[in-house]
Write a protein that holds these residues in place. Sequence first.
Motif: not given
Length: 144
Positions: A58-68, A76-87
């Motif tokens: 919402i506030w940092v990258f102001e995503s315009k994606v609106t489709t489901v 999915g990409e966000f959580f996968l990237a964060r999963l990598f940083s968690l590892v």
Amino acid sequence: MKNKKEIINYIIFGVLTTVVNFAVFWLFNRLLGKNFYLLSNVIAWIVAVAFAYVTNRIWVFESKVTTVKGILLEVGEFFLARLFSLVVEEAGLLILVDLMKFKDLNFNLFTFTITGELIAKVILAVVVVILNYIFSKFIIFKKQ
């Protein structure tokens, strides 16, 4: 100018995400005990990633994606990237706390006990923030 705003917002919400992460880590480290620091870290990660996704979208990258489909891909990409940083963070904690014996470090600052686990977490937070920005900026929320 937009890039400057984005970086400032990323720092602000990154600090807030880090506060959420550390607070949940501290709470569960106390509830579960110091021997379960890796589990406490995973719980903190789940809460912090959910918070980070919403604020980044919402506030940092102001995503315009609106489709489901688009939002699910983004999540999915966000959580996968964060999963990598968690590892990266979990491996770093294991190395610093157990192998490099940070677990033996403890001192008091006013009325707060600073543990080796917390010191290791601070060090790794810097690495994780940099990784997460790179993934978010150039992969997840890249402008079309």
